[in-house]
Design an enzyme around this catalytic site. Structure first.
Site, PDB file in Angstrom:
ATOM      1  N   HIS A 185      -9.580   1.484   5.230  1.00  0.00           N
ATOM      2  CA  HIS A 185      -8.290   1.629   5.918  1.00  0.00           C
ATOM      3  C   HIS A 185      -8.484   2.551   7.124  1.00  0.00           C
ATOM      4  CE1 HIS A 185      -4.118   2.619   6.720  1.00  0.00           C
ATOM      5  NE2 HIS A 185      -3.788   1.565   5.993  1.00  0.00           N
ATOM      6  N   GLY A 202       2.638   2.380  10.895  1.00  0.00           N
ATOM      7  CA  GLY A 202       3.617   3.448  10.733  1.00  0.00           C
ATOM      8  C   GLY A 202       4.332   3.839  12.013  1.00  0.00           C
ATOM      9  N   GLU A 233      -5.331  -4.721  10.708  1.00  0.00           N
ATOM     10  CA  GLU A 233      -4.320  -3.684  10.887  1.00  0.00           C
ATOM     11  C   GLU A 233      -4.553  -2.962  12.210  1.00  0.00           C
ATOM     12  OE1 GLU A 233      -2.513  -2.584   6.735  1.00  0.00           O
ATOM     13  OE2 GLU A 233      -3.914  -1.071   7.425  1.00  0.00           O
ATOM     14  N   GLU A 247      -6.794   4.884   8.150  1.00  0.00           N
ATOM     15  CA  GLU A 247      -6.544   6.301   7.851  1.00  0.00           C
ATOM     16  C   GLU A 247      -7.768   6.947   7.217  1.00  0.00           C
ATOM     17  OE1 GLU A 247      -2.921   5.558   5.722  1.00  0.00           O
ATOM     18  OE2 GLU A 247      -1.946   5.004   7.602  1.00  0.00           O
ATOM     19  N   LYS A 271       0.156   4.234  -0.134  1.00  0.00           N
ATOM     20  CA  LYS A 271      -0.452   5.411   0.506  1.00  0.00           C
ATOM     21  C   LYS A 271      -0.209   6.636  -0.380  1.00  0.00           C
ATOM     22  CE  LYS A 271      -0.186   3.146   4.942  1.00  0.00           C
ATOM     23  NZ  LYS A 271      -0.120   3.268   6.391  1.00  0.00           N
ATOM     24  N   SER A 321       3.452  -2.013  10.423  1.00  0.00           N
ATOM     25  CA  SER A 321       4.907  -2.098  10.614  1.00  0.00           C
ATOM     26  C   SER A 321       5.463  -3.486  10.290  1.00  0.00           C
ATOM     27  CB  SER A 321       5.297  -1.666  12.034  1.00  0.00           C
ATOM     28  OG  SER A 321       4.926  -0.313  12.254  1.00  0.00           O
ATOM     29  N   ASN A 373       0.877  -1.175   0.000  1.00  0.00           N
ATOM     30  CA  ASN A 373       0.000   0.000   0.000  1.00  0.00           C
ATOM     31  C   ASN A 373       0.914   1.224   0.000  1.00  0.00           C
ATOM     32  OD1 ASN A 373      -1.759   2.079   0.476  1.00  0.00           O
ATOM     33  ND2 ASN A 373      -2.446   1.363   2.496  1.00  0.00           N
TER      34      ASN A 373
END
Ligand code: 13P
Length: 250
Positions: free
Chosen positions: A96, A173, A167, A98, A13, A211, A11
């Protein structure tokens, strides 16, 4: 022999440029001969055309990072599932964290986006995961089950056509990774939930994301219900991504 559920997804991003994408992809493709797992790259929408061309004839499949909940019409800035399909998009990340966090996507909106993707023949990669506060409050299982239930409820028997990505938000991250045991525990919960919803649950790949890198991939992938990875930062480095793809080639 490969596990048919094995799938590694990068991904990207909101990273890349025309030049950087071409260079990264050339380096990945150069090392692909030793890779034997299904692989996809989910790239920003504006680069789908570029990647469609660069990936043609390769073993890497194309993915998007989001899809509109609407079919078409006056939704400025949105990209529909049919538009993604025009660019040979095979996968689409949906829900996701985010997007849930920064774009206020509810479980209900995520469930509709999954419907849109499936209707266009695109496999949605449905992301679920708890925040650190939710984990510390002992709510991990309840949160991922709630997020998954909304998608199951809205998609009925089509649910066996999705990919799931666990996730944990606190691991994205941050350099903090779920331990293989923590990942397996949640993956097993999700597997059981899918089994209760469909007789075809064994077809569903459940990926881990957060991560994941070249150092921890093999241990995570060794867990019985961890079928692959959804990789952010480490997918932007060809050497690191390739070594993860090799770890998944079992
Ligand atoms: P990182 O691998 O950068 O933690 O990102 C994970 C992720 O969010 C993939 O979708």
């Amino acid at each position: 022999m490969n596990n048919p559920r094995n799938l590694m997804v990068g991904n990207w991003k909101m990273n890349g440029s025309l030049a950087a994408n071409a260079s990264l992809l050339a380096d990945i493709l150069a090392g692909l001969a030793q890779v034997h797992c299904r692989t996809a790259l989910c790239v920003p929408s504006v680069y789908l055309s570029q990647l469609q061309t660069l990936l043609a004839g390769t073993a890497i499949e194309l993915g998007a990072q989001d899809v509109s909940a609407h079919e078409s019409g006056a939704y400025t800035g949105e990209v529909s599932a049919d538009m993604l399909r025009d660019f040979s998009v095979r996968y689409c990340v949906v829900g996701h964290s985010e997007r849930r966090q920064f774009h206020a996507e509810s479980d209900g909106v995520v469930a509709i986006k999954v419907q849109r993707a499936l209707a266009a023949g695109i496999t949605p990669i449905v992301c679920v995961g708890e925040t650190l506060a939710e984990r510390q409050a002992g709510l991990t299982e309840a949160v991922v089950r709630r997020q998954m239930a909304a998608v199951i409820h809205a998609n009925g028997h089509c649910i066996s056509e999705i990919v799931v990505a666990y996730e944990p938000v606190w691991a994205i991250g941050t350099g903090l990774t779920a331990t293989p045991e923590q990942a397996q525990q949640v993956h097993a919960v999700l597997r059981a939930q899918l089994q209760a919803a469909t007789a075809q649950a064994e077809r569903v790949s459940i990926l881990y994301g957060g991560s994941m890198n070249a150092d921890n991939a093999a241990q995570l992938l060794a867990q019985p219900d961890v079928d692959g990875g959804l990789v952010g930062g480490a997918a932007l480095n060809a050497h690191e991504f390739l070594s993860m793809l090799k770890a998944a080639s079992r």
